[in-house]
Design a protein around this motif. Sequence first.
Motif, mmCIF file in Angstrom:
data_model
loop_
_atom_site.group_PDB
_atom_site.id
_atom_site.type_symbol
_atom_site.label_atom_id
_atom_site.label_comp_id
_atom_site.label_asym_id
_atom_site.label_seq_id
_atom_site.Cartn_x
_atom_site.Cartn_y
_atom_site.Cartn_z
ATOM 1 N N GLU A 26 -3.485 5.818 -4.647
ATOM 2 C CA GLU A 26 -2.722 4.577 -4.509
ATOM 3 C C GLU A 26 -2.434 3.961 -5.874
ATOM 4 O O GLU A 26 -1.350 3.421 -6.113
ATOM 5 C CB GLU A 26 -3.492 3.594 -3.611
ATOM 6 N N SER A 27 -3.410 4.044 -6.783
ATOM 7 C CA SER A 27 -3.188 3.390 -8.078
ATOM 8 C C SER A 27 -2.149 4.152 -8.900
ATOM 9 O O SER A 27 -1.322 3.536 -9.574
ATOM 10 C CB SER A 27 -4.498 3.183 -8.839
ATOM 11 N N ARG A 70 5.636 0.237 -9.738
ATOM 12 C CA ARG A 70 5.667 -1.039 -10.468
ATOM 13 C C ARG A 70 6.559 -0.949 -11.718
ATOM 14 O O ARG A 70 7.159 -1.926 -12.148
ATOM 15 C CB ARG A 70 4.226 -1.391 -10.889
ATOM 16 N N SER A 96 0.857 -1.186 0.000
ATOM 17 C CA SER A 96 0.000 0.000 0.000
ATOM 18 C C SER A 96 0.898 1.242 0.000
ATOM 19 O O SER A 96 2.023 1.201 -0.498
ATOM 20 C CB SER A 96 -0.924 -0.075 1.214
ATOM 21 N N LEU A 107 -3.502 -7.274 -6.306
ATOM 22 C CA LEU A 107 -3.600 -5.833 -6.562
ATOM 23 C C LEU A 107 -4.276 -5.578 -7.900
ATOM 24 O O LEU A 107 -3.908 -6.184 -8.916
ATOM 25 C CB LEU A 107 -2.220 -5.184 -6.519
ATOM 26 N N ARG A 114 -10.100 -2.852 -2.650
ATOM 27 C CA ARG A 114 -9.590 -4.188 -2.331
ATOM 28 C C ARG A 114 -9.694 -4.373 -0.821
ATOM 29 O O ARG A 114 -9.707 -3.382 -0.064
ATOM 30 C CB ARG A 114 -8.156 -4.347 -2.837
ATOM 31 N N ARG A 128 1.094 3.128 -7.374
ATOM 32 C CA ARG A 128 1.417 1.729 -7.698
ATOM 33 C C ARG A 128 1.994 1.608 -9.117
ATOM 34 O O ARG A 128 2.984 0.937 -9.340
ATOM 35 C CB ARG A 128 0.149 0.888 -7.547
ATOM 36 N N ASP A 188 -3.223 -8.925 -0.757
ATOM 37 C CA ASP A 188 -4.297 -8.792 -1.759
ATOM 38 C C ASP A 188 -3.766 -9.058 -3.155
ATOM 39 O O ASP A 188 -2.587 -8.830 -3.435
ATOM 40 C CB ASP A 188 -4.849 -7.354 -1.761
ATOM 41 N N GLU A 211 2.438 -8.620 -1.078
ATOM 42 C CA GLU A 211 1.141 -8.054 -0.702
ATOM 43 C C GLU A 211 0.099 -9.176 -0.627
ATOM 44 O O GLU A 211 0.018 -10.010 -1.509
ATOM 45 C CB GLU A 211 0.732 -6.977 -1.734
ATOM 46 N N THR A 228 1.839 -10.516 -5.507
ATOM 47 C CA THR A 228 0.532 -10.229 -4.909
ATOM 48 C C THR A 228 -0.240 -11.515 -4.625
ATOM 49 O O THR A 228 0.081 -12.572 -5.154
ATOM 50 C CB THR A 228 -0.300 -9.324 -5.829
#
Length: 442
Positions: free
Chosen positions: A113-114, A121, A9, A34, A41, A117, A32, A30, A130
């Motif tokens: 957050e996205s 990433r 996160s 993602l 989530r 990410r 979850d 993680e 994930t």
Amino acid sequence: MRAVVLGGSIAGLLAAQALTDHVDEVLVVERDRLPEGPVRRPGVPQSAHLHALLSRGLREIEQLLPRFAADLAAAGSRVFDFCADTAIYNPSGWGVRFPSPLKIHGASRLLMESVLRERVRAHPKVVLSTGRAVVGLVGDTTTVTGVRLHATPAPVDADLVVDATGRGSRADHWLAELGCPPVPQAVVDAHVGYASRQYDIPERHSADWHACYVQLAAPHRPRGAVLAPIEGNRWIVSLLGVTAHRPTRAEDDFLDFVRSLPTPAIANALTEATPLTPVVTTHTTGNHRRYVELAHSQPTNLIRLGDAVCSLNPVYAQGMSTAAAGAALLARCCRAQRHGTDLARRFHRQLAHITDWAWQPTTAGDLSWPTTEGGPPTPFQRLIIRYTHHVFAGATKSPHVQRSVLDVLHLLRPPRSLLAPSTVTHTLGSHLRAPRTGAHRG
Ligand SMILES: Cc1cc2nc3c(=O)[nH]c(=O)nc-3n(C[C@H](O)[C@H](O)[C@H](O)COP(=O)(O)OP(=O)(O)OC[C@H]3O[C@@H](n4cnc5c(N)ncnc54)[C@H](O)[C@@H]3O)c2cc1C
């Protein structure tokens, strides 16, 4: 050298980015799966509630990820001046508003957050693993050598481990399994409840603010609310209530709660607004600090970051910003690291100062409720609480005082800066003057 970051996160992603200059590989584990894009989530239930990224947080993220603000704006955030464009009804009345450099991005937590990410990433050294839950650590009281994953017999080897698993971190338990003594902890819980939902912004809406914040005020105002714009021409509205006043998830109660606030500003705005989501509630808002820097015998290569080390009452909106400041500190500590020295100890000692900037005012504010768990306030905290009442009154009249308050809220200056002679003088002087502004429409 491989670093393993537990939790993908805000804190975990920023820690991963911070480590990219200092290790060969960063594996983010993680629990979850993602999603692509801003999708809810289970591991971050708080994402349904209003999240403000304060100036300090944005600044720290920009250090680690230049152009993050531009990416967020391109993804749809609405940028506005927190001081000029937010109507803040503080414990004494409307705070004065005037242009400032305190820019804020109106965006959902999911969008922030996205965007983060996708940026992290894309780094060639970062691997996101994930749908895998961490269940323990491998090593001893001085060094962690790996991480155990659910339903995976062989541990993942690690030279450095970062715990960023949030408020519910099990690291204390995992460390006890390695033989480490417990870490001193403190809990201060004002038992604040949240209820949030999103609305379509009506075409005919007109007000002289972009966001409106009716603050809680002990002991006479146990209800508050925040309304802010987010991407997609929407508002997110979070209701705040203390103990018996915690808002429910009943849709019919939502507007009744808004109408019970001491100012009709938010109720007026919502009159013609169409709700887009159900009401989501949470009661998980207490302040919980783990004093890792005071612990004896902690592994020298285990870093704890974000909510995993200190979670704060979210009404002060400081969680993501302290996580970002912690991640930027981690990058600095890695840069200054010399072979054989205790990275974790140095990091946690410095992190404690950053945490204090948020922890001190937050817990002092929360302890002004007689029902708060973790009290009563110390004589010094009582003094702070009394002085803060004067400061809030000053912020309704004096731009200098309001700016000082907002700088502390945004973690740009330490709480003690409110005791600077110029702020004290303006605070006391403002009691003798008539209000400068305070009028607003809506
Ligand atoms: C109602 C509410 C409103 C808030 N509003 C604001 C605000 O306005 N501004 C602000 O700055 N902050 C706000 N916060 C605080 C903010 O949400 C947190 O401070 C921030 O998310 C900290 O991020 P984190 O990465 O430390 O933890 P989290 O975001 O909680 O993430 C923890 C991650 O670890 C993963 N995880 C957990 N256990 C494991 C495991 N065993 N193995 C692998 N992965 C695991 C989870 O799935 C999750 O992805 C709010 C919080 C709440 C509850």
